[in-house]
Design a protein around this motif. Structure first.
Motif, mmCIF file in Angstrom:
data_model
loop_
_atom_site.group_PDB
_atom_site.id
_atom_site.type_symbol
_atom_site.label_atom_id
_atom_site.label_comp_id
_atom_site.label_asym_id
_atom_site.label_seq_id
_atom_site.Cartn_x
_atom_site.Cartn_y
_atom_site.Cartn_z
ATOM 1 N N LEU A 155 0.838 -1.197 0.000
ATOM 2 C CA LEU A 155 0.000 0.000 0.000
ATOM 3 C C LEU A 155 0.876 1.250 0.000
ATOM 4 O O LEU A 155 1.897 1.305 0.686
ATOM 5 C CB LEU A 155 -0.903 0.033 1.234
ATOM 6 N N GLN A 159 -2.726 5.178 0.773
ATOM 7 C CA GLN A 159 -3.586 4.004 0.934
ATOM 8 C C GLN A 159 -3.535 3.479 2.369
ATOM 9 O O GLN A 159 -4.552 3.026 2.906
ATOM 10 C CB GLN A 159 -3.166 2.914 -0.049
ATOM 11 N N GLN A 160 -2.373 3.542 2.988
ATOM 12 C CA GLN A 160 -2.278 3.143 4.395
ATOM 13 C C GLN A 160 -3.127 4.063 5.272
ATOM 14 O O GLN A 160 -3.777 3.610 6.223
ATOM 15 C CB GLN A 160 -0.821 3.172 4.854
ATOM 16 N N LEU A 163 -6.668 3.027 4.900
ATOM 17 C CA LEU A 163 -6.913 1.826 5.698
ATOM 18 C C LEU A 163 -7.119 2.193 7.166
ATOM 19 O O LEU A 163 -8.030 1.682 7.824
ATOM 20 C CB LEU A 163 -5.738 0.861 5.555
ATOM 21 N N TYR A 175 -11.161 -3.495 1.389
ATOM 22 C CA TYR A 175 -10.235 -2.533 0.784
ATOM 23 C C TYR A 175 -8.931 -3.231 0.395
ATOM 24 O O TYR A 175 -8.400 -3.027 -0.707
ATOM 25 C CB TYR A 175 -9.963 -1.399 1.772
ATOM 26 N N ILE A 176 -8.423 -4.072 1.287
ATOM 27 C CA ILE A 176 -7.189 -4.809 1.005
ATOM 28 C C ILE A 176 -7.407 -5.806 -0.128
ATOM 29 O O ILE A 176 -6.556 -5.955 -1.019
ATOM 30 C CB ILE A 176 -6.684 -5.517 2.277
ATOM 31 N N HIS A 179 -7.341 -3.989 -3.391
ATOM 32 C CA HIS A 179 -5.969 -3.580 -3.709
ATOM 33 C C HIS A 179 -5.153 -4.758 -4.234
ATOM 34 O O HIS A 179 -4.462 -4.642 -5.262
ATOM 35 C CB HIS A 179 -5.305 -3.005 -2.458
#
Length: 203
Positions: A155, A159-160, A163, A175-176, A179
């Motif tokens: 990520l 993106q982190q 999350l 979400y993960i 991705h």
């Protein structure tokens, strides 16, 4: 209900349950760490993105002061506790050098859909076989927690942060999953649809 919290804004994502090392060199944060060491107070790390203070951060506790240099600089270890949303922020707390503010605590639940956990686990292990920078899963899928893997699945910083901002474990797992599926599709395109001995997991 608002809660008072000393603040240490950083271009850093700290997930709940995670331990990180920090190097402390500014006088205002030396003061903060000494207070944490003396009285056991916690502080918040609100995330700085593109030189802007983002609204979501993580409360942390001081685990240890690992080294103190001649000039008073410190190498410390912290641990993430709870997520928060900033309500107010002041550059200086009253009678202190460091910032502080008021926050609302955000819910933290690890309850998750086991089907999602299994799908994400398969995707991670598939990517691990293809990419050295993705860690393999060493825990059963039912024990998979998104904050434990947030730094290890490719990520970006933004993106982190996304999350960290999501409120439920299922939202974070979804979400993960999205991705990882996108990353696998990019690899599939790169290798013209062929992974040699590797196959996409059956979703």
């Amino acid at each position: 209900m608002a809660h008072y919290l000393p603040m240490f804004p950083l271009n850093l994502i700290v997930f709940p349950g995670e331990q990180r090392g920090l190097y402390i060199f500014e006088e205002r944060y030396k003061e903060l760490i000494h207070e944490c060491d003396d009285s056991g107070i916690t502080f918040g790390i609100p995330v700085v993105i593109n030189n802007q203070l983002a609204p979501i951060g993580t409360e942390v506790r001081l685990v240890s002061i690992d080294e103190v240099m001649a000039g008073g600089e410190m190498q410390i270890t912290i641990e993430g506790l709870k997520r928060f949303r900033i309500i107010t922020f002041k550059q200086k707390a009253r009678n202190r050098l460091y910032p502080a503010g008021e926050v609302d605590w955000l819910d933290h639940t690890t309850q998750a859909d086991t089907g999602l956990q299994h799908r994400v686990s398969k995707l991670i292990n598939t990517l691990h076989r293809l990419l050295e920078n993705v860690k393999s899963m060493n825990v059963p899928p039912e024990e998979l927690h998104t904050f434990d893997i947030g730094h290890d699945i490719g990520l970006s910083f933004e993106q982190q942060y996304r999350l960290l901002s999501l409120n439920t474990e299922n939202e974070r797992l979804q979400y993960i999953q999205n991705h990882l599926e996108q990353e696998l599709q990019k690899l599939k395109a790169k290798f013209n649809g062929h992974f040699e001995n590797y196959t996409l997991p059956d979703m």
